[in-house]
Design an enzyme around this catalytic site. Structure first.
Site, mmCIF file in Angstrom:
data_model
loop_
_atom_site.group_PDB
_atom_site.id
_atom_site.type_symbol
_atom_site.label_atom_id
_atom_site.label_comp_id
_atom_site.label_asym_id
_atom_site.label_seq_id
_atom_site.Cartn_x
_atom_site.Cartn_y
_atom_site.Cartn_z
ATOM 1 N N GLY A 182 0.821 -1.213 0.000
ATOM 2 C CA GLY A 182 0.000 0.000 0.000
ATOM 3 C C GLY A 182 0.846 1.251 0.000
ATOM 4 O O GLY A 182 0.348 2.332 0.307
ATOM 5 N N TYR A 186 2.825 3.200 -5.543
ATOM 6 C CA TYR A 186 2.092 2.312 -6.463
ATOM 7 C C TYR A 186 0.585 2.542 -6.306
ATOM 8 O O TYR A 186 0.161 3.450 -5.586
ATOM 9 C CB TYR A 186 2.516 0.857 -6.213
ATOM 10 C CG TYR A 186 3.995 0.657 -6.482
ATOM 11 C CD1 TYR A 186 4.497 0.688 -7.790
ATOM 12 C CD2 TYR A 186 4.910 0.501 -5.438
ATOM 13 C CE1 TYR A 186 5.853 0.538 -8.044
ATOM 14 C CE2 TYR A 186 6.274 0.350 -5.685
ATOM 15 C CZ TYR A 186 6.749 0.371 -6.993
ATOM 16 O OH TYR A 186 8.089 0.233 -7.250
#
Ligand SMILES: Cc1cc2nc3c(=O)[nH]c(=O)nc-3n(C[C@H](O)[C@H](O)[C@H](O)COP(=O)(O)O)c2cc1C
Length: 371
Positions: A182, A186
């Site tokens: 997380g 990205y």
């Protein structure tokens, strides 16, 4: 017997149901050493086996893409999107288990930070914002990133399901835990980050909305993976393509994000800060310590903890319950054994991951050193 120099670091602990012999964890590191169609290779099994041999409490395997759509971000990145890719991981799980070391898999969706995808052209992101900076050369990229298109609502749901299915595949072949990526810029982190998320729907705007996609993915994964397998998420402020981003809401953002993740029922949060456990915002506490304070959950701290005195201090100060070590582990897979024996580990040298960050290039570096 010599008294143990780093008693916290080398004491056992539990990550969910999984017992770790010590608190030193190999951080996930992308090595772009899979086949072009995303299957893990023999050289990777040898590489991960070395960590297991080297005395680490846990190995977290590199970012692995979840579907044959837009999740792949680098050429030769491994996937776990189908049965063939899943089965190629078995030797790696076995190599770690042979030395009694648990092994978790990190799952990724690249989103806009995509410079190599075998399956589809183009990239998706919360909003059509071209990623900052240039493609990463140690993963074979060159020049600016492409402009992503906006992910649709249907795709948002599909990606959450994709994470859950990939996690299930990993659990089916014996991975002991799952970490969702997380962090680091990205796809999930693109939702969390103000300048890459310009949405005006329930996924955009205030931090409570920007963390919604993390929540949906973590719920989907936690609900799908058997309860005895720990599930966690990695969180950071900075990104592979932006080393300066700071959560604009400071401590308040932390007090929204971490409890929201906790409510999904996950087992741990892995907080990465490339500058280490230095104070975040004006709180006087690191981001890892803020996660701990806000949730009381099991926290893995990461960033410049390869100096064992700093790792010990991070554990003592309760920045986290475990320390993940990246470059220090890559440089010397026997780091934990050497530290315990009072030997100096081999320090990281950027030449180990150059010109590409492949396992083969690190092996070549070692061969040159031995010659
Ligand atoms: C070669 C390399 C590859 C990396 N790949 C990943 C990755 O796949 N997933 C991830 O979350 N972080 C990745 N990172 C970041 C590390 O996990 C870690 O957060 C970072 O190196 C800071 O920790 P350190 O100071 O102990 O090196 C990578 C780092 C390196 C050096």
């Amino acid at each position: 017997m010599t008294p143990l120099r780093y008693p916290h670091l080398f004491s056992g602990g539990r990550l969910g149901n999984v017992a770790l012999k010590n608190r030193a964890i190999v951080a996930p590191m992308t090595r772009t050493s899979a086949t072009p169609d995303g299957r893990a290779t023999t050289i990777m099994a040898d590489y991960y086996g070395e960590f297991a041999h080297g005395g680490w409490g846990l190995v977290i395997v590199e970012a692995t893409y979840i579907d044959k759509q837009y999740s792949q971000g680098y050429n030769n990145q491994p996937g776990i999107a189908d049965d063939a890719q899943r089965d190629a991981w078995k030797p790696i799980v076995e190599a770690c288990h042979r030395s009694g070391t648990p092994v978790f898999l990190q799952l990724i969706h690249a989103g806009a930070v995509n410079q190599g995808n075998q399956w589809l052209k183009g990239s998706i992101a919360p909003s059509p914002v071209q990623p900052k900076g240039e493609q990463i050369d140690r993963y074979g990229g060159k020049g600016p990133f492409q402009m992503p298109r906006t992910i649709t609502h249907a795709e948002i749901k599909q990606v959450a399901t994709g994470f859950a299915q990939a996690a299930k595949r990993a659990a089916d072949i014996g991975f002991d835990g799952i970490e969702v990526h997380g962090a680091n810029g990205y796809l999930l982190d693109q939702f969390l980050t103000t300048y890459t998320n310009r949405r005006d729907d329930e996924y955009g705007g205030p931090i409570e909305n920007r963390v919604r996609f993390h929540i949906e993915v973590m719920k989907a994964v936690r609900d799908t993976v058997p309860a005895h397998i720990p599930v966690g998420v990695r969180i950071s402020q900075t990104k592979v393509n932006d080393l300066t981003y700071v959560w604009p809401g400071g401590v308040r953002d932390a007090d929204v994000v971490f409890p929201a993740l906790q409510r999904t029922g996950i087992d741990f949060i892995h907080v990465s800060a490339h500058l280490g456990c230095t104070p975040a915002f004006d709180a006087g506490l690191s981001l890892a310590a803020l996660a701990k304070r806000a949730t009381g959950m099991t926290i893995i701290a990461n960033g410049k903890l390869n100096d064992p005195a700093l790792a010990e201090e991070a554990l003592t100060k309760r920045d986290g319950d475990f320390c993940a070590i990246g470059k220090g582990a890559l440089a010397d897979p026997a780091w934990p054994i050497k530290i315990q024996q009072g030997e100096a580990p081999i320090p990281f040298d950027p030449a180990m991951t150059s010109p590409l960050a492949t396992v083969a290039n690190t092996a070549a570096w070692r061969a040159r050193r031995a010659a």
